[in-house]
Write a protein that holds these residues in place. Structure first.
Motif, PDB file in Angstrom:
ATOM      1  N   ASP A  33       0.950  -1.135   0.011  1.00 54.36           N
ATOM      2  CA  ASP A  33      -0.035   0.038   0.164  1.00 54.36           C
ATOM      3  C   ASP A  33       0.981   1.138  -0.080  1.00 54.36           C
ATOM      4  O   ASP A  33       1.688   1.450   1.031  1.00 54.36           O
ATOM      5  CB  ASP A  33      -0.837  -0.102   1.159  1.00 54.36           C
ATOM      6  N   ALA A  34       0.644   2.261  -0.963  1.00 53.49           N
ATOM      7  CA  ALA A  34       1.677   3.228  -1.127  1.00 53.49           C
ATOM      8  C   ALA A  34       1.355   4.340   0.046  1.00 53.49           C
ATOM      9  O   ALA A  34       2.121   5.140   0.459  1.00 53.49           O
ATOM     10  CB  ALA A  34       1.342   3.859  -2.561  1.00 53.49           C
ATOM     11  N   ASN A  35       0.092   4.170   0.562  1.00 49.22           N
ATOM     12  CA  ASN A  35      -0.263   5.019   1.777  1.00 49.22           C
ATOM     13  C   ASN A  35      -0.045   4.548   3.037  1.00 49.22           C
ATOM     14  O   ASN A  35      -0.507   5.058   4.147  1.00 49.22           O
ATOM     15  CB  ASN A  35      -1.548   5.762   1.590  1.00 49.22           C
ATOM     16  N   SER A  36       0.495   3.202   3.035  1.00 49.24           N
ATOM     17  CA  SER A  36       0.366   2.590   4.509  1.00 49.24           C
ATOM     18  C   SER A  36       1.563   3.181   5.388  1.00 49.24           C
ATOM     19  O   SER A  36       2.562   4.203   4.767  1.00 49.24           O
ATOM     20  CB  SER A  36       1.187   1.139   4.246  1.00 49.24           C
ATOM     21  N   ARG A  39       4.715  -0.082   2.010  1.00 49.02           N
ATOM     22  CA  ARG A  39       5.008   1.404   1.048  1.00 49.02           C
ATOM     23  C   ARG A  39       5.824   0.865  -0.217  1.00 49.02           C
ATOM     24  O   ARG A  39       5.740   0.941  -1.435  1.00 49.02           O
ATOM     25  CB  ARG A  39       5.590   2.442   1.689  1.00 49.02           C
ATOM     26  N   THR A  40       7.174   0.062   0.262  1.00 44.08           N
ATOM     27  CA  THR A  40       8.134  -0.248  -0.839  1.00 44.08           C
ATOM     28  C   THR A  40       7.856  -1.437  -1.505  1.00 44.08           C
ATOM     29  O   THR A  40       7.940  -1.695  -2.610  1.00 44.08           O
ATOM     30  CB  THR A  40       9.297  -0.438   0.013  1.00 44.08           C
TER      31      THR A  40
END
Length: 331
Positions: free
Chosen positions: A125-128, A134-135
């Motif tokens: 998840d890019a917004n985690s 995120r990575t």
């Protein structure tokens, strides 16, 4: 098909927990397998997975274009299994799971590979809050950009004989009267490592449509339920102690600080702040996501497998069944 004419698959991280199962499956399918790892001398054990010369370790560092390209030149398929659970001074989430994934995908396209399979994780998840999540998401995005027809696999927590989940907690329960539970009610959908390997193999041979697949076992469990299963299989009676997230965050912060102060000499392999963030969310297949059914695979249940290796943590190990039988006779 002769050995010389067999297609080549390059498996990055092919000597790791998941990678070795993929290497074995690809060899059984008749492929020539390159196991791309940083230290080939430590991956010699993969050679017996196939005929003489069929499975070979090859040196590659995914931080380096030249060695990464060399490992995949002439390959029909490329599979990326590289990932880390912990960061240290040399291995960072960004470098391995984002930049490394991007490099593999870009070079696979440049080298003309027909197919690419990328193993990510449920929870990407890019917004985690979690750098791990995120990575993982950044790696997926880079793969899709460089290799649009890639197969991306997102497994839930993976179990199997060499896993770092059940084995870790079973070892803890052997020594400690208490097993701490951070996120006792967090849900997981454990997936068998060989099922993940089969999914990757189908992607590599072109039997899976390009796209994203979330891989989970047939049943979801809370963390507490999984630890109860572990204790049942190991014949141990231990206190399962829920740890509030705020307390876990404090403990993880102290351990992370010690690792930083000692420059990694005292590495934190217990619990990190990043892992506490991950444990706040369920790790299960999303509703409507493509998964095993779309790959034609029937997933294996966790309870049918874990006993095959957790018996080693029983009070009498491999002799525990004999001891139990003797106790029943006395009764």
């Amino acid at each position: 098909m002769t050995a010389a004419s067999a297609p080549i698959v390059a498996i990055f991280g092919g000597s790791g927990f998941v990678g070795r199962y993929i290497a074995r499956r690809m060899a059984k399918r008749g492929w020539r397998v390159r196991v791309a790892v940083r230290r080939p001398n430590e991956a010699i054990f993969v050679r017996p997975y196939g005929d003489v010369g069929q499975v070979e370790p090859i040196q590659a560092n995914i931080r380096d274009d030249a060695s990464t390209r060399r490992a995949m030149e002439g390959a029909t398929a490329v599979i990326n299994c590289v990932g880390i659970l912990y960061q240290d001074s040399r291995q960072r989430f960004d470098g391995v799971q984002a930049e490394g994934a991007a490099r593999i995908a870009r070079l696979a396209a440049e080298c003309g590979a027909a197919r690419l399979v990328h193993i990510s994780a449920i929870g990407a998840d890019a917004n985690s809050e979690s750098a791990y999540a995120r990575t993982k998401a950044a790696g997926e995005a880079a793969v899709r950009e460089a290799f649009p027809n890639a197969v991306i696999l997102r497994p839930s927590i993976i179990f199997g004989r060499e896993d770092q989940f059940f084995n870790r907690f079973a070892a803890m329960a052997r020594l400690s009267p208490v097993v701490p539970l951070i996120g006792a009610e967090t849900r997981f959908q454990p997936v068998y490592v060989d099922d993940v390997a089969e999914a990757a193999a189908r992607g590599a041979e072109g039997a899976a449509a390009p796209g994203l697949y979330e891989l989970g076992g047939p049943e979801a469990y809370t963390f507490r339920a999984l630890m109860e299963l572990m204790l049942k299989e190991t014949r141990r009676r231990r206190l399962l102690l829920p740890v509030p997230f705020f307390a876990a965050k404090i403990m993880a912060s102290v351990l992370d600080t010690i690792q930083g102060i000692t420059l990694g000499v005292l590495a934190n392999r217990q619990i990190t702040r990043d892992q506490v963030s991950l444990l706040r969310g369920d790790n299960v297949v999303s509703e409507g996501a493509k998964g095993f059914a779309d790959l034609g695979i029937e997933p294996t249940g966790v309870e049918s497998v874990v006993g095959e290796y957790l018996y080693a943590y029983r009070p009498y190990g491999q002799y525990d069944a004999i001891t139990e039988s003797a106790a029943r006779l006395k009764g």
